[in-house]
Write an enzyme that holds these catalytic residues in place. Structure first.
Site, PDB file in Angstrom:
ATOM      1  N   ASN A  10       0.730  -0.897  -0.006  1.00 17.35           N
ATOM      2  CA  ASN A  10       0.025  -0.097   0.153  1.00 17.35           C
ATOM      3  C   ASN A  10       0.816   1.158   0.082  1.00 17.35           C
ATOM      4  O   ASN A  10       1.837   0.958   0.647  1.00 17.35           O
ATOM      5  CB  ASN A  10      -0.794   0.092   1.175  1.00 17.35           C
ATOM      6  CG  ASN A  10      -1.767  -1.090   1.234  1.00 17.35           C
ATOM      7  OD1 ASN A  10      -2.357  -1.593   0.378  1.00 17.35           O
ATOM      8  ND2 ASN A  10      -2.129  -1.494   2.681  1.00 17.35           N
ATOM      9  N   ARG A 218       4.124  -6.468  26.438  1.00 17.37           N
ATOM     10  CA  ARG A 218       4.327  -7.863  27.326  1.00 17.37           C
ATOM     11  C   ARG A 218       5.015  -9.054  26.559  1.00 17.37           C
ATOM     12  O   ARG A 218       5.249 -10.077  27.112  1.00 17.37           O
ATOM     13  CB  ARG A 218       3.224  -8.384  27.786  1.00 17.37           C
ATOM     14  CG  ARG A 218       2.536  -7.462  29.137  1.00 17.37           C
ATOM     15  CD  ARG A 218       1.215  -8.102  29.492  1.00 17.37           C
ATOM     16  NE  ARG A 218       0.061  -7.705  28.461  1.00 17.37           N
ATOM     17  CZ  ARG A 218      -0.933  -8.789  28.119  1.00 17.37           C
ATOM     18  NH1 ARG A 218      -0.615 -10.032  28.608  1.00 17.37           N
ATOM     19  NH2 ARG A 218      -1.728  -8.464  27.036  1.00 17.37           N
ATOM     20  N   ASP A 246       4.249  -6.034  11.686  1.00 19.82           N
ATOM     21  CA  ASP A 246       4.749  -6.655  10.374  1.00 19.82           C
ATOM     22  C   ASP A 246       6.306  -6.959  10.490  1.00 19.82           C
ATOM     23  O   ASP A 246       6.775  -7.947   9.866  1.00 19.82           O
ATOM     24  CB  ASP A 246       4.341  -5.562   9.406  1.00 19.82           C
ATOM     25  CG  ASP A 246       3.018  -5.459   9.064  1.00 19.82           C
ATOM     26  OD1 ASP A 246       2.064  -6.140   9.343  1.00 19.82           O
ATOM     27  OD2 ASP A 246       2.768  -4.314   8.730  1.00 19.82           O
ATOM     28  N   GLY A 290       6.385   5.886  10.595  1.00 22.82           N
ATOM     29  CA  GLY A 290       6.159   5.261   9.092  1.00 22.82           C
ATOM     30  C   GLY A 290       6.304   3.620   9.449  1.00 22.82           C
ATOM     31  O   GLY A 290       6.599   3.182  10.624  1.00 22.82           O
TER      32      GLY A 290
HETATM   33  O1  RIB Z   1       0.336  -3.141   9.352  1.00 30.20           O
HETATM   34  C1  RIB Z   1       0.508  -1.717   9.062  1.00 30.20           C
HETATM   35  C2  RIB Z   1      -0.002  -1.655   7.735  1.00 30.20           C
HETATM   36  O2  RIB Z   1      -1.506  -1.767   7.827  1.00 30.20           O
HETATM   37  C3  RIB Z   1       0.207  -0.275   7.361  1.00 30.20           C
HETATM   38  O3  RIB Z   1       1.303  -0.137   6.582  1.00 30.20           O
HETATM   39  C4  RIB Z   1      -0.981   0.028   6.091  1.00 30.20           C
HETATM   40  O4  RIB Z   1      -0.699  -0.096   4.897  1.00 30.20           O
HETATM   41  C5  RIB Z   1      -1.887  -1.658   6.428  1.00 30.20           C
HETATM   42  O5  RIB Z   1      -1.749  -2.374   5.450  1.00 30.20           O
END
Ligand code: RIB
Length: 309
Positions: A10, A218, A246, A290
């Site tokens: 995205n 935690r 992520d 970011g």
């Molecule tokens: O997990 C974070 C992400 O969730 C962001 O970068 C956004 O694009 C959504 O996909």
């Protein structure tokens, strides 16, 4: 040793706000930035910057200007994008508000991420050489199923069930084939249909080879067979938590690949070590604004671990 990530990419459009507005409310933002995001692409960047493994990303961008920018950013990180398709229409976009407490709200408009319900031939070729397949749920679940069916026998399938809602109806079918399920507390309870975390852990850990529940400050809980390991978090002064999960998942997958071990040979110690590296990387990421922009390089993560242990 290839980590293949099948997932979303995205353009993140991020507004900083003093506080997140409630329904029907307008607040004034203090800044606006555009940067690379999408759960799949964020995880690919994190896996690549962790080092120790080749990383390939399989997904789709649109024919708009954002698509070219997103592709170039992944290439710039050394990620194989031969499985990144281009489809007519806009790329995925995420509208994100981040407040002074580093909390966020995110609205994703999937665009190209929703355009391909099945893997194309070039994408199938990439998935077929994975050692670790890492998936999430911002793309059609049929893509995840395709990828799971194509991965080499005996390789890893790590599923980060985020967002969890699309997975609930497919869980019965998909859970038995997953080697590692990574979820946060909310996702664990939603998928298990449980009211409390303990019940959710009991239900889910019986259905997958290994379960990792991320618990924010935690740390995380790793469950393999009957064994449970609590992996502590690293202290961090957060400015933006977008993409922290992520980063955890991408680094976790890279560490599995770098270990050279396969799921049949996995134990709690291996997964807890991977989770500890993921925790260190995500602790650094929350100190920066970011998603992809905040993902640390391997040397920074190693330094944090040295300083903390
Ligand atoms: O997990 C974070 C992400 O969730 C962001 O970068 C956004 O694009 C959504 O996909």
């Amino acid at each position: 040793m290839t980590v293949v990530i099948v997932g979303s990419v995205n353009q993140d459009v991020v507004a900083r706000v003093d506080r997140i507005p409630g329904p029907g409310e307008t607040v004034l933002g203090t800044s606006l930035t555009r940067s690379g995001g999408g759960k799949g692409a964020n995880q690919a960047v994190a896996a690549r910057r962790a080092g120790g493994a080749e990383v390939a990303f399989v997904g789709a961008v649109g024919t708009d200007a954002d698509g070219a920018v997103l592709r170039a950013a992944l290439e710039g990180d050394g990620i194989d994008v031969s499985g990144l398709a281009e489809v007519d229409g806009p790329s995925g976009t995420a509208l994100i508000a981040v407040d002074d407490d580093a909390e966020n709200t995110i609205v994703v408009v999937p665009g190209a991420n929703a355009a391909l319900p099945r893997l194309a031939e070039a994408q199938r070729t990439v998935v077929a050489r994975s050692l670790v397949l890492l998936t999430q749920l911002e793309v059609p679940i049929s893509l995840v199923e395709d990828a799971a069916a194509l991965r080499p026998t005996g390789s890893w399938h790590v599923l980060n069930a985020a967002p969890s809602s699309p997975f609930v109806s497919a869980a019965e079918r998909l859970l038995p084939g997953i080697d590692v399920l990574i979820v946060n507390e909310h996702e664990a309870r939603e998928i298990a249909g449980a009211d409390d975390l303990e019940s959710a852990v009991t239900v889910l850990s019986a259905r997958v080879r290994a379960l990792v529940v991320t618990l924010g400050e935690r740390g995380s809980l790793v469950v393999v067979g009957g064994e449970r390991v609590h992996v502590p978090a690293f202290a961090a002064r957060a400015v933006d938590t977008t993409g922290a999960g992520d980063t955890f998942c991408g680094v976790f997958a890279a560490r599995l690949a770098a270990s050279g071990r396969l799921p049949a040979d996995a134990d709690a110690a291996l997964l807890a070590d991977a989770a500890r590296w993921g925790a260190a990387a995500s602790a650094i990421s929350v100190t920066r604004p970011g998603a992809q922009d905040a993902v640390p390089q391997a040397a920074e993560v190693a330094r944090l671990r040295e300083e903390s242990e």
